[in-house]
Design a protein around this motif. Sequence first.
Motif, short mmCIF file in Angstrom:
data_model
loop_
_atom_site.label_atom_id
_atom_site.label_comp_id
_atom_site.label_asym_id
_atom_site.label_seq_id
_atom_site.Cartn_x
_atom_site.Cartn_y
_atom_site.Cartn_z
N ILE A 1 6.44 -5.24 11.25
CA ILE A 1 5.16 -5.17 10.53
C ILE A 1 4.88 -3.75 10.09
N LYS A 2 4.45 -3.58 8.85
CA LYS A 2 4.01 -2.26 8.38
C LYS A 2 2.62 -2.42 7.76
N ILE A 3 1.62 -1.82 8.44
CA ILE A 3 0.27 -1.83 7.89
C ILE A 3 0.04 -0.47 7.24
N CYS A 4 -0.30 -0.47 5.96
CA CYS A 4 -0.44 0.79 5.23
C CYS A 4 -1.91 1.20 5.18
N ALA A 5 -2.14 2.52 5.24
CA ALA A 5 -3.50 3.05 5.31
C ALA A 5 -4.23 2.96 3.97
N SER A 6 -3.48 2.91 2.88
CA SER A 6 -4.08 2.90 1.54
C SER A 6 -3.05 2.34 0.56
N VAL A 7 -3.49 2.09 -0.67
CA VAL A 7 -2.55 1.62 -1.70
C VAL A 7 -1.48 2.70 -1.94
N GLU A 8 -1.89 3.97 -1.91
CA GLU A 8 -0.93 5.08 -2.10
C GLU A 8 0.13 5.05 -0.99
N ASP A 9 -0.31 4.81 0.24
CA ASP A 9 0.62 4.75 1.37
C ASP A 9 1.56 3.55 1.23
N GLU B 1 -4.95 -5.29 -5.82
CA GLU B 1 -5.59 -5.25 -7.14
C GLU B 1 -4.74 -4.43 -8.12
N GLU B 2 -4.60 -4.92 -9.36
CA GLU B 2 -3.71 -4.25 -10.31
C GLU B 2 -4.43 -3.18 -11.12
N THR B 3 -5.00 -2.20 -10.41
CA THR B 3 -5.59 -1.05 -11.10
C THR B 3 -5.00 0.22 -10.49
N GLY B 4 -5.07 1.33 -11.26
CA GLY B 4 -4.51 2.59 -10.80
C GLY B 4 -3.05 2.40 -10.43
N ILE B 5 -2.62 3.00 -9.32
CA ILE B 5 -1.21 2.87 -8.91
C ILE B 5 -0.92 1.45 -8.41
#
Length: 313
Positions: A262-270, A296-300
């Motif tokens: 499992i990998k839980i990411c802190a942010s969309v950037e992460d 969500e398909e906005t920003g990165i």
Amino acid sequence: MKTVLTESPATAAEFIKKGGIVAFPTETVYGLGANVFDEKAIAKIFEAKRRPNDNPLIAHVADLEQIKLLVREITPAARKFIEAFFPAPLTLVLKKAEKVPLIATANLETIGVRMPKNKLAREFLKACETPLVAPSANLSGKPSPTTWQAVFEDLNGRIDCILQGEMTEIGLESTVVDCTSDVPLVLRSGAISLEDLQKIVPESQIYKIKKDEAVKSPGLKHKHYAPKAKVVLMENGKWKMENGKTKAFIGLNAPEADFDLIKICASVEDYAHSVFDFFRQCDHENIETIYCETIEETGIGLALMDRLKRAAQ
Ligand code: TXA
Ligand code: MG
């Protein structure tokens, strides 16, 4: 062929000067570089990566002066993007200069130009004293490499040298924008988002393939970013799991079901930063299915969803 590992940009640049090919870090993913004016060296890139020869390469420059060696003209939109963003994870497609060999551009009359921001990349490019064409330094079809170890896994024995840097910051490839006309067209999304581009040139749009039109970015039609494991996209909370398979999860929110990895990411950037590395880790651990949370398909997020959808194809 013996692949030399080095942390010295000067040592790595010597291989380029002798007509060799060298993998190096950038802020997006690791690239596999050759002198843009050396046709024999460029041919070695296609061979080492097993890259289809209809897929054009991006030219990387150390400074603005080098852009002039590569393109016929810098259009007004391109000029604005250069001033606003360079050095950046942004590639601008322009009409190529006569001197740029057609093997670099897969016979297109245009060339993608990018000035990386990563410090080691800039030192290396400067030491090479020439622009470098560089695709991502993976075997074609595999996830792009975000560590030198991933480059080693794919290309050890097939290239002259690996310039060893840190794990790349962004983790997804650059935004590619066609600047040959008045309406800039995003051919591949990346960390410089559509919203960022529209702040500088409001007409900027996402390129949509029209029926019967030749594909503007040939690379987009090839299979991409795929680990050996099957990739399944899941909206948060909607788990439909296959039985009896080893499974992994990557996303922003901890899932309720059980997973082997499992990998839980802190942010969309992460999430963007980690996803290709996680795909490779899953392959090492013989994971059969990787469940990826959609975002969500906005920003990165647009770029990340693009890569996830391609991996899931
Ligand atoms: O972040 C990046 O762009 C990385 C690092 C190493 O700089 N490079 C990279 O290169 O991702 P590559 O070869 O894996 O992807 C290049 C993409 C392909 O989709 C290709 O079709 C497109 O850019 N491209 C290159 N030159 C083009 C051109 N003249 N016209 C349209 N598309 C082009
Ligand atoms: Mg690539």
